[in-house]
Design an enzyme around this catalytic site. Structure first.
Site, PDB file in Angstrom:
ATOM      1  N   GLY A 173       0.825  -1.204   0.000  1.00 19.18           N
ATOM      2  CA  GLY A 173       0.000   0.000   0.000  1.00 19.18           C
ATOM      3  C   GLY A 173       0.856   1.249   0.000  1.00 19.18           C
ATOM      4  O   GLY A 173       1.937   1.304  -0.580  1.00 19.18           O
ATOM      5  N   GLY A 174       0.378   2.275   0.716  1.00 13.94           N
ATOM      6  CA  GLY A 174       1.091   3.553   0.782  1.00 13.94           C
ATOM      7  C   GLY A 174       2.510   3.418   1.290  1.00 13.94           C
ATOM      8  O   GLY A 174       3.384   4.228   0.961  1.00 13.94           O
ATOM      9  N   GLY A 408      22.524   9.724 -31.998  1.00 12.28           N
ATOM     10  CA  GLY A 408      22.136  10.404 -30.767  1.00 12.28           C
ATOM     11  C   GLY A 408      22.730   9.760 -29.530  1.00 12.28           C
ATOM     12  O   GLY A 408      23.008  10.433 -28.535  1.00 12.28           O
ATOM     13  N   ALA A 409      22.949   8.448 -29.603  1.00 10.63           N
ATOM     14  CA  ALA A 409      23.506   7.731 -28.446  1.00 10.63           C
ATOM     15  C   ALA A 409      24.934   8.196 -28.162  1.00 10.63           C
ATOM     16  O   ALA A 409      25.365   8.212 -27.005  1.00 10.63           O
ATOM     17  CB  ALA A 409      23.473   6.223 -28.700  1.00 10.63           C
TER      18      ALA A 409
END
Length: 522
Positions: A173-174, A408-409
């Site tokens: 949960g939280g 781009g790499a």
């Protein structure tokens, strides 16, 4: 009169003994039967002998609903305080599953927040050991407020002091958001799990049948989700790992990581590196061997080793100095960058930059992974995270290009253009927009069309043009001509050159423009 004082002292001693038992001997035995240690045993293993100073031993909860007025246990399900690891100050909290299943009350959160505040004020790491059934339902919104108070401190501490979470039991949960906000998560296989909604809720809502282990176990989170960086077989192993991790880190963002004694010669030549790159550009090799060959004593601590294996993120030392290494791994998916690799490396770069740890980048990257799965998944945004992290980093950055650095790499992997301080290349480096076969298709598309019905001539033409392209770009000298590569180095000399580079950058001063904060693509 003396008797009254002695009675009070005896009462204190008795209360301490009661507090140390947590939920009682029966609950402790039950914890041991599950193969788990108690909160106090974990702290004892973690800290230097006799260094632990405990806070808030006598805190109890303040809830009176649902029969809670009849259940008050000293400590209220968490043990908090400070001590030392190898003589260095750390703050610590360990949830105690023997007390109401370690469920979080407002009192428990107040205890945790107190040590987090002290860690911030005194500039020391904060280590949390989680073993909790979640929010204490009887406290309603107060339990939720308790979680929120912890989360706020996790965020304020981020980038100021190192935060490490060890998950040694349930975390649901939280509760999962506090570890998720920290720097590193360690999970124990089989007895720990992390998920927002448990198997029963999943079954009700989606109809899926899953076990706790499948849904949120250590194996899943270190290989599929990337939520946790480390999976360990035993709690002892997990605690040793915390100690090792801490050794590479400074106390806070205003300090440098401690220097270790170096017994490995800085001038050590590693002849094996001169032969590690295969003749064929498409053949893989193991980047881990390169790392092992150049760092002190061949030792490094890999983070997120089971996740996005096409990139390596690890801590190591050069001449006793702590560094973070980011390296493409040609052994997996040819070392290509994809969504997961970009996210993993970006987070590691940002951690190193926040804590003044120099970054060494080893490059062998053919580009970004193509395909609809990647594009639909937002590879542009995720790739931009890595680019952003490197561009923003002001720590010393040393880059060594071993083989491919395409498109781009090439830019993203700490190139000179994004403030790489010292950029080396091996003679085997290939720095270009793309590989030879793709480039020939683009550059000579018209000619290839004309040769479509002449297969032999076409093959000969392609071979010639690919050779021409390789002669131009399958070496580092073109980039070196423009000063984008500071020097072409002999592979076996890499260790010495990196150490010398680190020494030269020890006094580096670089500040980004004043701003409230950046807007990293998320």
């Amino acid at each position: 009169m003396m008797n009254q004082i002695q009675d009070k002292i005896n009462k204190l001693i008795e209360n301490r003994e009661t507090a140390r038992l947590g939920g009682g001997q029966k609950a402790i035995d039950k914890q041991h039967d599950k193969g788990k240690y108690t909160a106090r045993e974990r702290i004892q293993m973690l800290l230097d002998e006799g260094s632990f100073e405990e806070f808030d031993m006598f805190v109890t909860h303040r809830c009176y609903d649902f029969g809670m007025d009849r259940k008050h246990t000293f400590g209220d399900g968490v043990v908090t305080g400070y001590g030392t690891i190898d003589g260095r100050l750390v703050y610590v909290f360990a949830q105690d599953f023997t007390v109401t299943a370690g469920s979080l009350s407002l009192s428990m959160s107040d205890k945790i927040c107190k040590v987090m505040d002290m860690a911030m004020r005194n500039g020391a790491p904060c280590i949390g050991m989680n073993d909790s059934g979640g929010a204490r339902i009887q406290e309603g919104v107060n339990a939720l407020a308790g979680y929120a108070n912890i989360f706020q401190r996790n965020v304020m501490s981020s980038g100021v002091i190192p935060q490490i979470s060890a998950i040694f039991g349930p975390c649901a949960g939280g509760a999962v958001y506090s570890p998720a906000l920290t720097d590193f998560i360690i999970m124990k296989k089989e007895t720990s799990n992390m998920f927002l909604t448990g198997p029963k809720v999943v079954k009700t809502v989606t109809g899926e049948d899953v076990t706790q282990e499948q849904l949120g176990g250590a194996q899943m989170h270190t290989t599929k989700s990337g939520v946790a960086q480390f999976a360990v077989d035993t709690e002892e192993e997990g605690i040793e790992l915390i100690k090792k991790l801490i050794s590479y880190m400074p106390q806070n963002n205003m300090e440098d990581a401690p220097l270790a004694v170096c017994t490995d010669k800085i001038t050590r030549l590693e002849d094996s590196l001169n032969e590690i790159i295969p003749d064929s550009a498409n053949k893989p090799y193991d980047m881990a061997e390169v790392i092992r060959a150049i760092v002190d004593n061949g030792e490094f601590l890999e983070s997120a080793a089971g996740y996005a294996k096409n990139i390596i993120t690890c801590f190591a030392r050069f001449n006793g100095q702590s560094v973070g290494i980011i390296a493409n791994q040609p052994k997996f998916m040819a070392g290509v960058l994809d969504i997961n690799a970009s996210r993993k490396a970006a987070r590691f770069v940002r951690f190193c930059d926040a804590f003044n740890i120099p970054i060494v980048t080893l490059v062998d990257v053919p580009g970004f992974l193509p395909g609809t799965t990647q594009e639909y998944g937002g590879v542009i945004t995720h790739g931009a995270k890595l680019l952003f992290a490197y561009c923003e980093a002001t720590v010393p950055k040393i880059t060594v290009t071993l083989r491919k650095a395409y498109g781009g790499a090439y830019i993203v992997m700490s190139s000179k253009h994004i403030r790489g301080d010292i950029n080396y290349a091996w003679p085997t480096a290939e720095i270009a927009v793309m590989g030879a076969s793709g480039a020939v298709e683009v550059l000579y598309g018209k000619e290839l069309k004309e040769l479509a019905d002449k297969p032999e001539e076409k093959a000969k033409f392609i071979a010639e043009k690919e050779q021409e392209y390789n002669d131009k770009f399958s070496n580092p000298y073109n980039a070196a001509r423009y000063g984008y590569i500071d020097d072409v180095i002999e592979p076996r000399n890499t260790r010495f050159r990196v150490i010398r580079a680190l020494q030269s950058l020890a006094t580096k001063r670089l500040q980004n423009p004043a701003k409230k904060h950046s807007n990293i693509p998320l």
